[in-house]
Enzyme design. Structure first.
Site, short mmCIF file in Angstrom:
data_model
loop_
_atom_site.label_atom_id
_atom_site.label_comp_id
_atom_site.label_asym_id
_atom_site.label_seq_id
_atom_site.Cartn_x
_atom_site.Cartn_y
_atom_site.Cartn_z
N HIS A 68 -8.09 -19.31 -75.41
CA HIS A 68 -8.22 -19.02 -76.84
C HIS A 68 -9.29 -19.91 -77.46
CE1 HIS A 68 -5.29 -22.31 -76.68
NE2 HIS A 68 -5.56 -22.57 -77.93
N HIS A 70 -9.42 -22.35 -79.71
CA HIS A 70 -9.29 -23.76 -80.14
C HIS A 70 -10.22 -24.65 -79.30
CE1 HIS A 70 -5.17 -23.34 -82.30
NE2 HIS A 70 -6.20 -23.15 -83.11
N ASP A 72 -10.00 -27.58 -78.20
CA ASP A 72 -9.48 -28.31 -77.04
C ASP A 72 -9.32 -27.38 -75.83
OD1 ASP A 72 -7.41 -27.08 -78.48
OD2 ASP A 72 -5.88 -28.41 -77.65
N HIS A 73 -9.69 -26.10 -76.01
CA HIS A 73 -9.67 -25.16 -74.87
C HIS A 73 -11.05 -24.58 -74.55
CE1 HIS A 73 -5.25 -24.99 -74.36
NE2 HIS A 73 -5.31 -25.46 -75.59
N HIS A 157 0.26 -17.58 -80.59
CA HIS A 157 -0.47 -18.83 -80.87
C HIS A 157 -1.58 -18.68 -81.91
CE1 HIS A 157 -1.69 -22.92 -80.34
NE2 HIS A 157 -2.92 -22.56 -80.01
N ASP A 178 -2.14 -21.78 -74.63
CA ASP A 178 -1.12 -22.14 -75.61
C ASP A 178 -0.43 -20.85 -76.03
OD1 ASP A 178 -2.08 -24.62 -75.32
OD2 ASP A 178 -2.93 -24.81 -77.34
N GLU A 203 1.79 -24.68 -70.81
CA GLU A 203 1.64 -25.80 -71.74
C GLU A 203 3.03 -26.35 -72.04
OE1 GLU A 203 1.95 -25.81 -75.66
OE2 GLU A 203 1.96 -23.66 -76.08
N HIS A 414 -0.80 -29.93 -70.67
CA HIS A 414 -0.90 -29.87 -72.12
C HIS A 414 0.37 -30.41 -72.78
CE1 HIS A 414 -1.85 -28.19 -76.09
NE2 HIS A 414 -3.05 -27.96 -75.65
#
Lengths: 600, 678
Positions: A68, A70, A72-73, A157, A178, A203, A414
Site C-alpha cells: 500500500h 504508506h 513505511d511501505h 487499512h 497492513d 503485521e 511490523h
C-alpha cells in the site's frame, strides 16, 4: 527438501521501513520497500547491501510487490530502483500506483527542499521508478513468469491496500501488508480465502491490543472534540493526508450535520482536494455502503470541511484542524502544534501509531517538555489524547485471519518484539503451528513438503474409482497398481498394460507348474471333487469352478489330478499359475501339500 | 463433452457446456427484436396510436381488432412488448451449476433463467458488467412498469390464427414462448446470485474445472472466458473488439492453445466501418442542428454512448456548435454516467492514466460541469421546463417500442427539419420506424458496431490456433442479403462446427488424463528404473483418495502388527488378500547369464543368514547339473537333481517343479532379476 526462506530487511521486530525478502521455489521476491520515520540517517532505508554488495538488484530479484501507499511501505522504492538499481517488475494495485508517487514527491520535498539533504532521489527518479510499476486488480492472478504467480486480496487499512499471495507450484506465501479486519466508515474489512499458505507473514502492530468496539471509540472521539470546541478550545488532529483522515472527516461531517455545529473544520495541505478525488474515482475500493449510495450522495464531498490556510491558526475561537503529517515529526501539523501547545484549553488527538523518535511518540509517553531545534524547549500544556483509529488488525483480527487462511506456519513482522512474543505464544497454543518472528537480517527457513503432481490416465483412474465403490472402506483401503512413466520431465501414471503397450514392450509370461503328491484312495475325479469342496471351505470370497476338461480353477489357477496305473492311490496334483497370481498359487501348493482333511 | 445451444441469435448467445462433471451456461442473452412486432408504448396519450384501425382479415372471417392494429400496411400487436427467451425445454435449467456472463448486453435474460426454474447455482460476472447490467435491467423494468397495459393479447399466438396473419408477424418463431418483462423483485433476486470476478482471476469450480475471464475489449468489464482443466481448454469468445475505444484492450494471447473455441458476438454490420460511421454521425448531426432541427439518437444507456459523447465533446466546438445542449434521458442516465467514471481498472491505458492525476476518465464529466450535457430520469419533471431546441437527445430504447424515445418520435416525427440517427446495430431501422409511418423526419442509419469483423477474426484465429471452432451457423455462410460476399463468412480448416437454436453438439474431445497428487512419502518410496534411454518407469502401489474432484495417492498403510495370541496360527493360514496383483513383466531371460547365476546360487544359499532349511535341498556346490536342450522357441533347462524344468522363451518362462517351495521361490527370484517390472 524444498525450503522457503524469509528475511526481513526492515520491519523485523520493528515498525517502519517494511522490506521483506522471500525465496520460494527458486524465486526471490521483495515485499514492500519502505522507509523509517524515526531516523534521518542511513537507517532510514532498508539495508539493500544484504542482497548484494556490489551493484544492481535486477538479477537477484524476480519482482517487487508494494502492499500500500504508506511511506513505511513504499518510501524507499525510488532509492532502491533508481539509485541502487532494479529494472524488474514492481507490482501494486491501481490506487497505490496513483497515490504512491504523490506521497513520495511530498516526502522528497520535505527532505530535500526543507531539510536541505542531498544524495536523495529526485522527482525524475520517482517518475522513472513508477514506469516500472505494473498495476494489478484484486483477485487477478498475475503470472510474473512461467512459474511465479501472485494474487492480490483486499486488505482494508487504506485505499488500495492489498494482501498478496505468492505462489510457485504448490508452495505459497501470503504477505498481509497492513490490514484491518473490521470495516470502518470508508473501507471494508480484509478478506482472504482458505488458501492454506506454507507461511503467512502478518503485521502485528496491535499484537497485544484487543480494541473495544469501534462505536465506543467513535463516540469517545466525538465527545472529546465536542467538549473542547464547546469551551472555546482548538483541536489539532495530526493525520496522513490519505486514509484515516477521510474516515475521521466523514465522522465529523455527519456529527456536525446532526448537531448543527458551527465551529469551523479545516483540512490542511493542498493534498486534501486531490485526496478526496482519489476516493471518488476509486470508490470501488471503499466499503459497501459508500459504494451503494455514491450516485445519490458522494461521501467524499464534504460540506463542513474547508481548506486550511496557515493564517487561520492564530484566529480566535474554537476550531478543528486536520493537519499532516500524522506523527508530528515535521510539516504543518508540527507548526500548529507548536502554536497551540501552550494553552490547556486546546487538545491534540493522536489517531494513530507514532514511531519512536517522533514528537508524537514523545508526547504520548507523557513528556511535558520538548527540546526543539535551537535549544528552545516547548512546554506541553494542551491535552494529549490517543485514540487508536489506525486501521490495523488487533490480536483478535490477526487470529481471525489465521482462521481464514489456515497457514502451515506463521511469521510476524511490523510490530514490537515484546508484543510479538506474546502473540506468538498465543498463536502457537491456539493453532499448533510454528510461529516465527525474525529480526532484521535474520533468516527464517521453513521446509515444505510438496506433493508431486502426476498425470494419471483417465482409464486407470475411472477403473479404480469404480472398483473402490462409492464409499471406500477406510479400514481396508484398496491398493491401486500403476506404472509411472518418467520421460522428458513429464510424469504419467498408467496401468501396467498400457505402459507395456506405450513403451513398445512385450509382456513376459512367467508361469509355474507345481507337482504335489498325495496319497488318496479315491478316483481322480473324486479327488478333484474333494479338492474342490476343501478349497470352497477354506477360500471364502474366491471364484472356484469346475472346468469342462476336468480341472478345477481357483481364480486363474488351474488344478489337475493325475495318477499312474501302477500306483493308483498316489495322486499327482498339478497346480499351474502365472506370476500375477503368485501369492495365491504359493498358498494353494502349500495348503494341498498338507493333504485333504478326512472329513470330506 | 457437449454443447447445448439455447439461442440462435449470434450476438445474444445462450449456450450450455457440459464439461467434466460441471454444467456451465455461457451467457444468457435476451432477444428483444420480438418487440418490433408490438405497438410502441407511449408515455403520454398518443391520439395517433390510439386511432389506428384494428386488423380484420380481408375476407372478414378473422377479427382481431382488439389485439392487432394496422399502421402503414403493417400489423402490430397492441400489448406490452414481449421478448424471445433462450430455449428452456432443451435441458433442465435447475442442473446448471454456473452461468458465466461476458458482457452486460448478454445477461438480460438472467431472471428468466435463475428465477422459478429451480436454479441454485452461481453467476459469475465482472463488477462493471454486474453494475451496468443491473442498470439496463432496471431501466427495462421501469420502461414497462411506468406505462402499464391493462390487457395482454394472446389470441394472435394461436397457431391456426398466426398462420393467417400477414407477414412478418406470420413468420415470427416460437411466439408461444415469448414472455413479458420481469419485475424489479426478480431482477434483484437474480442479481443476488452474482459473484464478482476480476480479469485473469482463476475460479475453481468443484475442483474439476477452472474458469477465467479475460478482457475482450468490447465494453466496460466485458470478458471472454477460458474454461479449462489440466488437459483440456475451451475458449469462449463473445463480443470482442480490437478497436481502441474506452475499455481495456482485448487479451488475445491467453486464448492460445484451445482445444475448442466457441465464437459468438461478431459485428452485426460487417460492411460498416465504425470510424466512418462516427464521422457520418457527426456530420449529419451538425447539418440538422445548423438547419435548426433536433437530433434524436435512440441508444442504450451505456456503451457506445460514452464514445459518442467523447467524440461530440471534441467535435462540437470545432464545428461551432458549442452552445447546442445535449440531453441524456433515461431512468438510469445519472447512474450510468457516474458508474462509467469509477471503473479505472477496466479502462484503456489512456483513460487509466487520467485517473492517476486524479481526473475523471471520461470527458462527459466536464460536459456535465459546464452544463453542456444534462441528464434527466424521464421527460416528465425538470426536463419539460428546462429543455431548449434545437438540441440533441440521447434516449432509449433503440427498438423505438418503449422508453422516452417513443415520445420524441411522436413529437418530432412530423417535421422534416429533425433527424433520427440510428447508432445501435441490434434492430433493423426500417422495422423500428414502421409503426411511426408516415414520417417526415429524416432518418440516418450509422450503426456503430465495434465487435470483431470477419477479417479480424480470421487473423485472430490464425494467431491463437484453436483445434476446433464452434460458431452460430450464420457465420458459416455469407449474409442472405449479400450472398456473393464470400469474405463475410468464416472459412477455416477444419471447417467450423455450426450450431443453431436447439442444437446439441458433441465436442471433439477425448479426455485421456487427469491430475493426481502423489504424497511426498509415496513419491520418495518409488524406485525408478531406466528401461530405454531417457525413459524410466517405476511401479506404484498406493491408495487412491478422491475428494471434491481432487485425487491423491498415498502410501499403502502398513498392516497393523498381529497381536501375539492363540489365534496366531490361524492367521498364518489365512489365504492371501485378493486383488493385490503383481507387476507385469517384460524383457527376456538370457540363457548364458542365467546359467551363470544358477551355478552361483547354491553358494549363496549356503550362507548361514539364509534360510537353513534350503541347504538340504540344494547340492553343496550350486546347481551344476543343468542339461540345456534347444527348442524352436528357446531353451529348456533341466535341473536333473531337482527334477525341475525351466522353459526359457522369448516372451515367457515356465518353471515346472516338484513341491519344493523354497527352490521354486529361489528360481522365481532368479528369473525376476532379468526382467523389467511394470
Amino acid at each position: 527438501m524444498p525450503e522457503i526462506k524469509v528475511t526481513p530487511l526492515g520491519a523485523g521486530q520493528d515498525v517502519g521501513r517494511s522490506c521483506i525478502l522471500v525465496s520460494i521455489g527458486g524465486k526471490n521476491i521483495m515485499l514492500d520497500c519502505g522507509m523509517h520515520m524515526g531516523y534521518n540517517d542511513d537507517r532510514r532505508f532498508p539495508d539493500f547491501s544484504y542482497i548484494t554488495q556490489n551493484g544492481r538488484l535486477t538479477e537477484f530479484l524476480d519482482c517487487v510487490i508494494i502492499s500500500h501507499f504508506h511511506l513505511d511501505h513504499c518510501g524507499a522504492l525510488p532509492y532502491m530502483s533508481e539509485m541502487i538499481g532494479f529494472d524488474g517488475p514492481i507490482y501494486m494495485t491501481h490506487p497505490t500506483k496513483a497515490i504512491c508517487p504523490i506521497l513520495l514527491e511530498d516526502f522528497r520535498k520535505i527532505t530535500v527542499d526543507k531539510k536541505g539533504e542531498t544524495n536523495f532521489f529526485t522527482s525524475q527518479m520517482i517518475k522513472d521508478c513508477m514506469k516500472k510499476v505494473i498495476p494489478l486488480n484484486l483477485h487477478q492472478t498475475v503470472q510474473v513468469d512461467d512459474e511465479l504467480e501472485i494474487k492480490a486480496y483486499y486488505a482494508g487499512h487504506v485505499l488500495g491496500a492489498a494482501m498478496f499471495q505468492i505462489k510457485v507450484g504448490s508452495e505459497s506465501v501470503v504477505y498481509t501488508g497492513d490490514y484491518n479486519m473490521t470495516p470502518d466508515r470508508h473501507l471494508g474489512a480484509a478478506w482472504i480465502d482458505k488458501c492454506r499458505p506454507d507461511i503467512l507473514i502478518s503485521e502485528s502492530t496491535y499484537a497485544t491490543t484487543i480494541r473495544d468496539s469501534k462505536r465506543c471509540r467513535e463516540r469517545d472521539f466525538l465527545k472529546k472534540v465536542h467538549e473542547t470546541v464547546e469551551r472555546g478550545g482548538k483541536v489539532l488532529i495530526p493525520v496522513f493526508a490519505l486514509g484515516r483522515a477521510q474516515e475521521l472527516c466523514i465522522l465529523l461531517e455527519t456529527f456536525w450535520e446532526r448537531m448543527n455545529l458551527k465551529a469551523p473544520i479545516y483540512f490542511s495541505t493542498g493534498l486534501t482536494e486531490k485526496a478526496n478525488h482519489y476516493y471518488k474515482l476509486f470508490i470501488t475500493w471503499t466499503n459497501q455502503k459508500i459504494r451503494k449510495t455514491f450516485v445519490q450522495r458522494n461521501m467524499f464531498e464534504f460540506k463542513h470541511i474547508k481548506a486550511f490556510d496557515r493564517s487561520y491558526a492564530d484566529n480566535p475561537g474554537p476550531m478543528v484542524v486536520f493537519a499532516t503529517p500524522g506523527m508530528l515529526h515535521a510539516g504543518q501539523s508540527l507548526q500548529i502544534f507548536k502554536k497551540w501547545a501552550g494553552n490547556d484549553k486546546n487538545m491534540v488527538i493522536m489517531p494513530g501509531y507514532c514511531v519512536q523518535g517522533t514528537v508524537g511518540h514523545k508526547i504520548l509517553n507523557g513528556q511535558k517538555k520538548l527540546e526543539m531545534e535551537g535549544r528552545a524547549t516547548l512546554e506541553v500544556k494542551l491535552q494529549v489524547e490517543y485514540m487508536s483509529f489506525s486501521a490495523h488488525a488487533d490480536a483478535k483480527g490477526i487470529m481471525q485471519l489465521i482462521r481464514m487462511a489456515e497457514p502451515r506456519n506463521m511469521l510476524l513482522v511490523h510490530g514490537e518484539a515484546k508484543k510479538m512474543e506474546f502473540l506468538k505464544d498465543k498463536i502457537e497454543q491456539e493453532f499448533s503451528i510454528s510461529c516465527f518472528m525474525p529480526a532484521n537480517g535474520e533468516t527464517t527457513t521453513v521446509t515444505t513438503n510438496p506433493s508431486v503432481p502426476v498425470d494419471i490416465s483417465l482409464n486407470l483412474l475411472k477403473r479404480e474409482m469404480a472398483l473402490g465403490g462409492p464409499l471406500p472402506d477406510l479400514k481396508k483401503p484398496r491398493t491401486m497398481h500403476g506404472t509411472l512413466i518418467i520421460k522428458d520431465n513429464s510424469l504419467r501414471l498408467v496401468s501396467p498394460e498400457q505402459a507395456l503397450k506405450e513403451l513398445g514392450l512385450t509382456e513376459h509370461q512367467l508361469r509355474f507348474t507345481c507337482r504335489v503328491q498325495l496319497q488318496e484312495p479315491h478316483s481322480d475325479q473324486d479327488t478333484l471333487n474333494r479338492i474342490y469342496t476343501h478349497l470352497k471351505s477354506v477360500l471364502k470370497g474366491y471364484t472356484i469352478q469346475h472346468l469342462p476338461d476336468g480341472a478345477v480353477m481357483v481364480e486363474s489357477i488351474v488344478i489337475k489330478v493325475t495318477s499312474s496305473a501302477e500306483e493308483p492311490n498316489l495322486k499327482v496334483i498339478l497346480l499351474s499359475w502365472s506370476y500375477q497370481d503368485e501369492e495365491l498359487g504359493s498358498f494353494l501348493s502349500t495348503l494341498l501339500k498338507k493333504g485333504l482333511p478326512s472329513g470330506l | 463433452m457437449k454443447l447445448y445451444c439455447l439461442s440462435g441469435h449470434p450476438t445474444l448467445p445462450c449456450n450450455v457446456l457440459k464439461f467434466k462433471s460441471t454444467t456451465i451456461m455461457l451467457d444468457c442473452g435476451l432477444d428483444t427484436t420480438s418487440a418490433l412486432h408490438f405497438l410502441p408504448l407511449p408515455l403520454v396519450h398518443s391520439p395517433r396510436l390510439s386511432k389506428l384501425p384494428g386488423w380484420v382479415s380481408k375476407d372478414g372471417t378473422l377479427n382481431l381488432e382488439k389485439e392487432l392494429k394496422e399502421c402503414a400496411g403493417r400489423v402490430f400487436v397492441d400489448s406490452q412488448p414481449e421478448f424471445c427467451l433462450p430455449e428452456r425445454e432443451l435441458l433442465d435449467l435447475s442442473t446448471i451449476d454456473v452461468i458465466l456472463i461476458s458482457n452486460y448486453h448478454c445477461m438480460m435474460a438472467l431472471p428468466y433463467i435463475t428465477e422459478h426454474t429451480g436454479f441454485t447455482g452461481t453467476v459469475y460476472a465482472t463488477e462493471p458488467t454486474f453494475q451496468i447490467g443491473r442498470l439496463l435491467m432496471e431501466e427495462l423494468v421501469t420502461f414497462m412498469e411506468r406505462v402499464p397495459k391493462a390487457q395482454s393479447a394472446t389470441c394472435w399466438k394461436n397457431k391456426e390464427i398466426q398462420r393467417m396473419l400477414p407477414g412478418p408477424l406470420k413468420d415470427a418463431l416460437d411466439v408461444w414462448t415469448w414472455k413479458r418483462c420481469y419485475s424489479t423483485q426478480e431482477v434483484n433476486s437474480a442479481l443476488s446470485k452474482v459473484q464478482l470476478v476480476g480479469y485473469s482471476q482463476k475460479v475453481e469450480l468443484f475442483g474439476a474445472v477452472q474458469v477465467t475471464p479475460l478482457s475482450s475489449g468490447y465494453s466496460l468489464g466485458s470478458s471472454n472466458w477460458i474454461i479449462q482443466s489440466h488437459y483440456e481448454k475451451v475458449s469462449y469468445v463473445s463480443g470482442s473488439s480490437l478497436l481502441t475505444t474506452h475499455p481495456q484492450p482485448m487479451d488475445q494471447s491467453s486464448l492460445k492453445n484451445s482445444d475448442v473455441l466457441i465464437l459468438t458476438g461478431l459485428t452485426q454490420i460487417p460492411t460498416a466501418n465504425p470510424d466512418g460511421m462516427l464521422g457520418e454521425f457527426c456530420s449529419n448531426l451538425a447539418m440538422t442542428i445548423r438547419a435548426g432541427g433536433n437530433v434524436l439518437v435512440p441508444c442504450y444507456s451505456s456503451g457506445v454512448i460514452y464514445d459518442l459523447l467523447e467524440c461530440l465533446y471534441q467535435f462540437m466546438d470545432s464545428a461551432n456548435l458549442g452552445t447546442t445542449p445535449f440531453y441524456f434521458i433515461s431512468p438510469v442516465a445519472n447512474s450510468s454516467l457516474e458508474f462509467s467514471q469509477i471503473f479505472a481498472e477496466w479502462l484503456c491505458q489512456n483513460k487509466q492514466s487520467k485517473v492517476y492525476l486524479p481526473e475523471p476518465p471520461f470527458p462527459h464529466a466536464e460536459l456535465i460541469q459546464t452544463n453542456k450535457l444534462k441528464h434527466y430520469p424521464s421527460i416528465h419533471g425538470d426536463f419539460s421546463s428546462e429543455f431548449r431546441q434545437p438540441c440533441v437527445v440521447f434516449t432509449g430504447h433503440p427498438s423505438l417500442r418503449f422508453g422516452d424515445v417513443v415520445h420524441f418520435m411522436e413529437l418530432w416525427g412530423k417535421s422534416s427539419l429533425n433527424t433520427i440517427i440510428f447508432t445501435e446495430p441490434d434492430f433493423s431501422y426500417l422495422d423500428a420506424l414502421a409503426p411511426y409511418q408516415p414520417l417526415a423526419m429524416k432518418s440516418v442509419y450509422c450503426p456503430i458496431d465495434t465487435r470483431l469483423n470477419f477479417h479480424q477474426v480470421a487473423k485472430l484465429l490464425k494467431e491463437v490456433q484453436p483445434l476446433h471452432v464452434v460458431c452460430p451457423e450464420q457465420y458459416t455462410q455469407p449474409p442472405p442479403a449479400q450472398s456473393h460476399r464470400s469474405d463475410l463468412m468464416l472459412e477455416l480448416q477444419p471447417p467450423p462446427m455450426p450450431y443453431r437454436r436447439c442444437s446439441v453438439l458433441g465436442l471433439p474431445f477425448r479426455r485421456r488424463y487427469e491430475r493426481i497428487q502423489l504424497l511426498p512419502e509415496l513419491a520418495k518410496s518409488l524406485v525408478p528404473a531406466e528401461i530405454k534411454p531417457g525413459i524410466s518407469v517405476a511401479t506404484v502401489s498406493a491408495v487412491l483418495q478422491s475428494k471434491d474432484n481432487k485425487h491423491i495417492l498415498q502410501p499403502v498403510p502398513k498392516p497393523a502388527p498381529v497381536p501375539p495370541s492363540k489365534k496366531r496360527k490361524r492367521v498364518m493360514e489365512e489365504p492371501p488378500e485378493l486383488l493385490s496383483p503383481k507387476p507385469l513383466l517384460s524383457g527376456a531371460v538370457p540363457l548364458e547369464p542365467f546359467l551363470a547365476t544358477l551355478h552361483k546360487v547354491g553358494d549363496f544359499l549356503l550362507l548361514p543368514s539364509l534360510s537353513p532349511s534350503l541347504s538340504f535341498i540344494l547340492p553343496q556346490h550350486g546347481i551344476t547339473e543343468v542339461k540345456v536342450e534347444e527348442t524352436p522357441e528357446g531353451h529348456i533347462l533341466h535341473l536333473q537333481t531337482e527334477d525341475t524344468l525351466i522353459q526359457l522363451e522369448e516372451d515367457g518362462t515356465h518353471i515346472v517343479c516338484g513341491n519344493n517351495e523354497p527352490l521354486r521361490t529361489t528360481l522365481r527370484d532368479l528369473v525376476l532379476r532379468f526382467l523389467q517390472k511394470l
